[in-house]
Design a protein around this motif. Structure first.
Motif, PDB file in Angstrom:
ATOM      1  N   ALA A 254       0.828  -1.204   0.000  1.00  0.00           N
ATOM      2  CA  ALA A 254       0.000   0.000   0.000  1.00  0.00           C
ATOM      3  C   ALA A 254       0.865   1.258   0.000  1.00  0.00           C
ATOM      4  O   ALA A 254       1.958   1.291   0.578  1.00  0.00           O
ATOM      5  CB  ALA A 254      -0.936  -0.003   1.199  1.00  0.00           C
ATOM      6  N   GLN A 255       0.350   2.307  -0.642  1.00  0.00           N
ATOM      7  CA  GLN A 255       1.004   3.605  -0.656  1.00  0.00           C
ATOM      8  C   GLN A 255       0.045   4.654  -0.097  1.00  0.00           C
ATOM      9  O   GLN A 255      -1.176   4.538  -0.237  1.00  0.00           O
ATOM     10  CB  GLN A 255       1.396   4.001  -2.087  1.00  0.00           C
ATOM     11  CG  GLN A 255       2.474   3.126  -2.697  1.00  0.00           C
ATOM     12  CD  GLN A 255       2.742   3.520  -4.146  1.00  0.00           C
ATOM     13  OE1 GLN A 255       1.893   3.352  -5.015  1.00  0.00           O
ATOM     14  NE2 GLN A 255       3.930   4.052  -4.406  1.00  0.00           N
ATOM     15  N   VAL A 256       0.625   5.673   0.532  1.00  0.00           N
ATOM     16  CA  VAL A 256      -0.172   6.788   1.044  1.00  0.00           C
ATOM     17  C   VAL A 256       0.429   8.084   0.535  1.00  0.00           C
ATOM     18  O   VAL A 256       1.638   8.185   0.294  1.00  0.00           O
ATOM     19  CB  VAL A 256      -0.233   6.798   2.591  1.00  0.00           C
ATOM     20  CG1 VAL A 256      -0.923   5.567   3.118  1.00  0.00           C
ATOM     21  CG2 VAL A 256       1.167   6.920   3.177  1.00  0.00           C
ATOM     22  N   LEU A 257      -0.419   9.071   0.374  1.00  0.00           N
ATOM     23  CA  LEU A 257      -0.010  10.390  -0.100  1.00  0.00           C
ATOM     24  C   LEU A 257      -0.417  11.423   0.930  1.00  0.00           C
ATOM     25  O   LEU A 257      -1.582  11.476   1.334  1.00  0.00           O
ATOM     26  CB  LEU A 257      -0.676  10.697  -1.446  1.00  0.00           C
ATOM     27  CG  LEU A 257      -0.490  12.105  -2.011  1.00  0.00           C
ATOM     28  CD1 LEU A 257       0.980  12.385  -2.317  1.00  0.00           C
ATOM     29  CD2 LEU A 257      -1.330  12.284  -3.284  1.00  0.00           C
ATOM     30  N   ILE A 258       0.550  12.234   1.368  1.00  0.00           N
ATOM     31  CA  ILE A 258       0.285  13.316   2.312  1.00  0.00           C
ATOM     32  C   ILE A 258       0.595  14.627   1.608  1.00  0.00           C
ATOM     33  O   ILE A 258       1.726  14.835   1.144  1.00  0.00           O
ATOM     34  CB  ILE A 258       1.129  13.193   3.597  1.00  0.00           C
ATOM     35  CG1 ILE A 258       0.845  11.876   4.315  1.00  0.00           C
ATOM     36  CG2 ILE A 258       0.832  14.353   4.539  1.00  0.00           C
ATOM     37  CD1 ILE A 258       1.883  10.825   4.060  1.00  0.00           C
ATOM     38  N   LEU A 259      -0.383  15.497   1.507  1.00  0.00           N
ATOM     39  CA  LEU A 259      -0.222  16.782   0.832  1.00  0.00           C
ATOM     40  C   LEU A 259      -0.124  17.904   1.853  1.00  0.00           C
ATOM     41  O   LEU A 259      -0.886  17.935   2.828  1.00  0.00           O
ATOM     42  CB  LEU A 259      -1.396  17.055  -0.105  1.00  0.00           C
ATOM     43  CG  LEU A 259      -1.588  16.096  -1.286  1.00  0.00           C
ATOM     44  CD1 LEU A 259      -2.828  16.494  -2.090  1.00  0.00           C
ATOM     45  CD2 LEU A 259      -0.367  16.086  -2.183  1.00  0.00           C
ATOM     46  N   VAL A 260       0.798  18.818   1.620  1.00  0.00           N
ATOM     47  CA  VAL A 260       0.931  20.032   2.429  1.00  0.00           C
ATOM     48  C   VAL A 260       0.888  21.223   1.477  1.00  0.00           C
ATOM     49  O   VAL A 260       1.245  21.106   0.312  1.00  0.00           O
ATOM     50  CB  VAL A 260       2.238  20.041   3.250  1.00  0.00           C
ATOM     51  CG1 VAL A 260       2.220  18.949   4.293  1.00  0.00           C
ATOM     52  CG2 VAL A 260       3.451  19.876   2.341  1.00  0.00           C
ATOM     53  N   PRO A 261       0.451  22.386   1.956  1.00  0.00           N
ATOM     54  CA  PRO A 261       0.255  23.503   1.026  1.00  0.00           C
ATOM     55  C   PRO A 261       1.526  24.197   0.578  1.00  0.00           C
ATOM     56  O   PRO A 261       1.553  24.800  -0.493  1.00  0.00           O
ATOM     57  CB  PRO A 261      -0.647  24.457   1.808  1.00  0.00           C
ATOM     58  CG  PRO A 261      -0.380  24.144   3.241  1.00  0.00           C
ATOM     59  CD  PRO A 261      -0.075  22.681   3.298  1.00  0.00           C
ATOM     60  N   GLU A 262       2.599  24.151   1.378  1.00  0.00           N
ATOM     61  CA  GLU A 262       3.798  24.910   1.047  1.00  0.00           C
ATOM     62  C   GLU A 262       5.042  24.069   1.267  1.00  0.00           C
ATOM     63  O   GLU A 262       5.083  23.196   2.140  1.00  0.00           O
ATOM     64  CB  GLU A 262       3.885  26.182   1.895  1.00  0.00           C
ATOM     65  CG  GLU A 262       2.762  27.174   1.624  1.00  0.00           C
ATOM     66  CD  GLU A 262       2.870  28.417   2.493  1.00  0.00           C
ATOM     67  OE1 GLU A 262       3.879  28.525   3.227  1.00  0.00           O
ATOM     68  OE2 GLU A 262       1.967  29.259   2.443  1.00  0.00           O
TER      69      GLU A 262
ATOM     70  N   THR B 287       3.731  18.758  -2.117  1.00  0.00           N
ATOM     71  CA  THR B 287       2.831  19.880  -2.317  1.00  0.00           C
ATOM     72  C   THR B 287       1.817  19.515  -3.397  1.00  0.00           C
ATOM     73  O   THR B 287       1.683  18.348  -3.757  1.00  0.00           O
ATOM     74  CB  THR B 287       3.639  21.126  -2.707  1.00  0.00           C
ATOM     75  OG1 THR B 287       4.479  20.810  -3.829  1.00  0.00           O
ATOM     76  CG2 THR B 287       4.515  21.586  -1.547  1.00  0.00           C
ATOM     77  N   ARG B 288       1.123  20.512  -3.938  1.00  0.00           N
ATOM     78  CA  ARG B 288      -0.026  20.217  -4.794  1.00  0.00           C
ATOM     79  C   ARG B 288       0.309  19.352  -6.001  1.00  0.00           C
ATOM     80  O   ARG B 288      -0.501  18.539  -6.415  1.00  0.00           O
ATOM     81  CB  ARG B 288      -0.695  21.511  -5.252  1.00  0.00           C
ATOM     82  CG  ARG B 288       0.184  22.423  -6.066  1.00  0.00           C
ATOM     83  CD  ARG B 288      -0.591  23.615  -6.627  1.00  0.00           C
ATOM     84  NE  ARG B 288       0.313  24.513  -7.346  1.00  0.00           N
ATOM     85  CZ  ARG B 288       0.754  25.656  -6.864  1.00  0.00           C
ATOM     86  NH1 ARG B 288       0.364  26.065  -5.677  1.00  0.00           N
ATOM     87  NH2 ARG B 288       1.587  26.406  -7.573  1.00  0.00           N
ATOM     88  N   LEU B 289       1.518  19.483  -6.584  1.00  0.00           N
ATOM     89  CA  LEU B 289       1.822  18.704  -7.779  1.00  0.00           C
ATOM     90  C   LEU B 289       1.890  17.210  -7.492  1.00  0.00           C
ATOM     91  O   LEU B 289       1.756  16.383  -8.396  1.00  0.00           O
ATOM     92  CB  LEU B 289       3.125  19.187  -8.431  1.00  0.00           C
ATOM     93  CG  LEU B 289       4.451  19.068  -7.663  1.00  0.00           C
ATOM     94  CD1 LEU B 289       5.063  17.685  -7.778  1.00  0.00           C
ATOM     95  CD2 LEU B 289       5.445  20.114  -8.177  1.00  0.00           C
ATOM     96  N   ALA B 290       2.070  16.832  -6.217  1.00  0.00           N
ATOM     97  CA  ALA B 290       2.156  15.415  -5.874  1.00  0.00           C
ATOM     98  C   ALA B 290       0.843  14.689  -6.101  1.00  0.00           C
ATOM     99  O   ALA B 290       0.824  13.462  -6.252  1.00  0.00           O
ATOM    100  CB  ALA B 290       2.619  15.243  -4.422  1.00  0.00           C
ATOM    101  N   VAL B 291      -0.284  15.411  -6.118  1.00  0.00           N
ATOM    102  CA  VAL B 291      -1.576  14.739  -6.320  1.00  0.00           C
ATOM    103  C   VAL B 291      -1.667  14.152  -7.720  1.00  0.00           C
ATOM    104  O   VAL B 291      -2.468  13.249  -7.973  1.00  0.00           O
ATOM    105  CB  VAL B 291      -2.742  15.715  -6.055  1.00  0.00           C
ATOM    106  CG1 VAL B 291      -2.970  16.638  -7.258  1.00  0.00           C
ATOM    107  CG2 VAL B 291      -4.021  14.961  -5.731  1.00  0.00           C
TER     108      VAL B 291
END
Length: 805
Positions: free
Chosen positions: A311-319, A369-373
């Motif tokens: 399994a993989q998880v993605l954590i997004l932060v704004p900056e 950051t946002r591009l990771a989505v």
């Protein structure tokens, strides 16, 4: 098409086999996505085995470009005799899977762009350069620096104390034992060169670690221990790795979960267990006050997801500047799980290696950051969006997408949980919880038993004026007294002013000249330490004039205040205090922001002056006072979202105060304002986000503004404003034609933008709105096709769900 306008039937092409490969001796066609503004795929002959999702090199005009094999077909609208073959296929890279291609197709469709415009820019540049493919395949490792055996004393003695950055690097290496390149540069900007010298001296060994292997030996969390509790320990599968078992263990930390944390963890755990079942997909909105322990909930959620194999998880932060602290926490909790970061601050080669690790499934935790989505994550099971309200999640150029909204859509297709966390959720998300579309998880208390929310007080500048109490450089006497008290007690203060530079404008009292930018509808900002005037919009710079360019007067005065001027004033008031300023000017060099934050965490700073970079996400344990200077401008903005942003900003920065339990009570927040009776400040003093949200939503419903309607924004740019306005008037007229007219669609009149001119280009805008998202999307699809046919002498672009109007 023939002369009668009838398209002839496509010539037949021999079939492909079950694996999508051409039948021996017969041609087949692959449709390729290319990074062009044309909303179409391009047909090429298959000269070798190709499957959808593979990167291919194809001829395009006179160039060789990289595209993505999107689909295979047996027919083409182009004569197969005129089709050119695929030049090369990167077979070594696993194909981009169906889930990723569906995400790209949805983003292209929703944001009204070509598939290639969306898909290709989301892949690192090195992967889109065929000459780099062999080198990338060979570079499967990253450098790590290890302290040589018995070298700690020699290293300490060999680095002079005056070289502060090198001392930080040495101390960090001695404490952690090993550092990777990112961690080293965060401590010292010249770390690669310094570490090579230390390696030559025998103090350090340099080694290469495969990017997909666990990166162990990292320093612990920057801000102290990562709290944990005793949930997530039940029903752990036998196949769970040792790192996950460690993260789930009851003694993983020294804190017990609050009731709110425990309920949130249980809800996410149930959603992970039911993934793919009959339960409807419902995003979670984690509404926790500042300091309530949202990070701990994220950690437990990640631990639960990683119990599933691969399994993989993605954590997004704004900056970007928030990634080091969160990365340190996750590495500490999951020391044996491969973690990579994805953000624009990475070097291109580094970003490509991290992206490849995620795409191959080797990196189980991706933080970005946002591009990771938009990254390829073939085994994605959970997405966490921290500070989900932050406008930084909305891209403002190119593909104008919302990373938060794409995260929700992506997990809906996977039927996987998504956790949107914030102390001040966006009103869009809050409204969805009221509609039952999101599940609200509330954490109303701080995680530490003795840490309570700070006291929020107002300093009425009008009363200060009436009492004839001096306000020196924008700093009132009560605020200065409170800072002096913190200095005497050995505590830290944070001063927040969301305006960098020394002063917003330089002016001449004699003739009224002001430092306007010649290329923009804006002023040149005074940067006194650099002795420069700088435009924050187009980047133009000039020297500070010795005399007024219009009348020759030598007495030029700065108007207004920025962080540099506040720093100068504080150094005069408190010459003994250690000051630090954190803004876009002081953190230009790579790693400088993390180094400055490290100084604050280490107690080397008494007073921190900062912009929004310091307002969110940082756990300053010794900050007990937050002062806010000049927040009033946002109260009277033309932007209907200005109040929402100001409230979120002030509540976020207020949350930096009093995060650690103290015997002398909570921290304090002092806000200087001339409008102390404003209802926004009343809600802020009560920490009443719900009341503020309710009042704002009522106003927006009455005015039929988002989230009660859906908007798109058409912007036009030209050398002359008249050209841009004429294009928008034509676009508006097109919308009224019988082919496009829809009573559910409303178009505002074209108007110049509030910032009309930027970099010599004049700009205007036209707002389109509808109560129906589906009707708006249908209209935009047909409208854009008509706009493309105009071939107008202007640059234009469409933004769906704009945040700034």
């Amino acid at each position: 098409m023939d002369r009668a306008g009838v398209r002839p039937p496509a010539p037949p092409v021999p079939a492909l086999d079950a694996d999508g490969n051409p039948v021996a001796g017969a041609p087949a066609i692959v449709r390729v996505a290319l990074d062009t503004p044309l909303p179409t795929l391009f047909d090429y002959l298959i000269a070798q085995a190709v499957v959808p999702g593979q990167l291919v090199q194809v001829p395009f005009g006179r160039r060789q470009v990289v595209g993505i094999a999107w689909e295979l077909t047996q027919r083409s609208e182009i004569d197969p005799a005129k089709l050119r073959p695929v030049t090369a296929v990167w077979h070594e890279l696993p194909p981009l899977n169906d889930e990723w291609r569906r995400l790209m197709a949805f983003a292209a469709r929703y944001y009204q762009r070509g598939i290639g415009e969306v898909a290709l820019p989301s892949i690192p540049g090195h992967l889109r350069t065929p000459l780099r493919w062999p080198r990338l395949l060979a570079q499967r490792g990253v450098q790590r620096y290890r302290l040589a055996d018995g070298a700690a004393i020699a290293l300490q003695d060999g680095v002079p104390a005056r070289l502060r950055a090198q001392r930080r690097l040495a101390d960090g290496l001695i404490d952690a034992g090993t550092l990777d390149a990112d961690e080293a540069r965060a401590l010292c900007a010249k770390a690669p060169d310094v570490l090579k010298q230390w390696a030559a001296a025998g103090w350090v060994t340099i080694e290469t670690v495969a990017v997909h292997e666990p990166l162990t030996g990292h320093a612990g969390p920057i801000s102290g221990e990562a709290p944990a509790g005793d949930d997530w320990t039940e029903d752990v599968p036998a196949h769970a790795g040792s790192a996950t078992q460690d993260a789930l263990a009851p003694d993983a930390g020294r804190r017990t979960l609050t009731t709110g944390q425990a309920d949130a963890v249980a809800a996410i755990r149930d959603a992970l267990a039911e993934r793919g079942g009959t339960a409807p997909f419902t995003p979670f909105l984690l509404h926790g006050v500042t300091g309530s322990g949202k990070t701990e909930v994220y950690l437990r959620a990640v631990a639960g997801a990683l119990t599933e194999p691969d399994a993989q998880v993605l954590i997004l932060v704004p900056e970007i500047n928030l990634t080091p602290q969160l990365e340190g926490v996750f590495r500490s909790r999951f020391p044996n799980e491969a973690l990579v970061t994805l953000h624009s601050g990475l070097a291109e080669g580094e970003r490509a290696r991290h992206w490849l690790a995620a795409h191959r499934g080797q990196a189980r935790i991706v933080l970005g950051t946002r591009l990771a989505v938009l990254a390829s994550l073939p085994h994605l099971r959970l997405i966490v969006v921290d500070e989900e309200h932050d406008p930084s999640y909305k891209q403002q150029e190119g593909l104008r997408y919302s990373a938060r909204d794409l995260a929700v859509w992506r997990t809906s297709q996977l039927e996987a949980p998504v956790v949107l966390g914030s102390a001040t959720p966006s009103l869009d998300s809050w409204r969805r919880t009221e509609q039952g579309r999101y599940v609200r998880l509330a954490m109303p208390e701080r995680a530490s038993p003795d840490a309570v929310l700070p006291r929020v007080g107002l300093i009425d500048l009008e009363n200060e004026r009436k009492r004839q109490r001096a306000v020196h450089e924008g700093l009132s006497q009560p605020l200065l007294a409170a800072m002096r008290d913190r200095l005497a007690r050995g505590e830290q203060s944070l001063l927040f002013l969301n305006r960098r530079g020394y002063a917003p404008v330089l002016s001449c009292d004699a003739c009224g000249w002001i430092s306007d930018c010649r290329r923009c509808s804006a002023h040149m900002v005074l940067h006194k330490p650099e002795r420069r005037l700088r435009c924050h919009h187009c980047g133009a710079e000039s020297r500070i004039p010795h005399a007024c360019p219009d009348c020759g007067n030598t007495d030029l005065a700065p108007l207004g205040r920025g962080t540099q001027r506040i720093e100068e004033a504080l150094s005069e008031h408190f010459p003994e205090a250690r000051l630090s300023r954190i803004d876009a000017d002081s953190t230009r060099r790579k790693g400088s922001a993390q180094a400055l934050f490290q100084q604050v965490h280490a107690g080397e700073v008494d007073i921190l002056i900062g912009t929004q970079m310091v307002a969110k996400g940082h756990d300053f344990r010794n900050v007990t006072l937050v002062g806010v200077v000049n927040p009033d401008a946002a109260l009277f903005s033309h932007d209907f979202r200005a109040a929402e942003r100001l409230f979120a900003q002030l509540m976020q920065v207020a949350g930096r105060a009093g995060r650690a339990a103290r015997a002398d009570g909570p921290g304090d927040v002092l806000i200087q304002t001339r409008y102390a009776s404003h209802p926004l400040f009343a809600a802020l003093m009560r920490h009443d986000y719900e009341g503020f949200a309710r009042q704002q939503l009522e106003e927006r419903q009455q005015a039929l503004l988002p989230p009660f309607t859906h908007q798109a924004l058409l912007r036009a740019e030209a050398r002359q404003l008249a050209q841009a306005m004429e294009f928008l008037k034509t676009a508006r007229a097109l919308a009224a034609t019988p082919e496009l007219a829809d009573e559910r669609i409303s178009l505002w009149d074209p108007v110049p933008m509030s910032m009309v001119r930027i970099a010599g280009t004049e700009r205007a805008q036209l707002v389109v709105e509808s109560p129906s998202r589906g009707a708006l999307q249908s209209f935009l699809t047909h409208w854009i096709a008509e706009l493309r046919a105009l071939r107008a002498p202007v640059r234009w672009h469409l933004e769906v769900d704009p945040l700034e109007i």
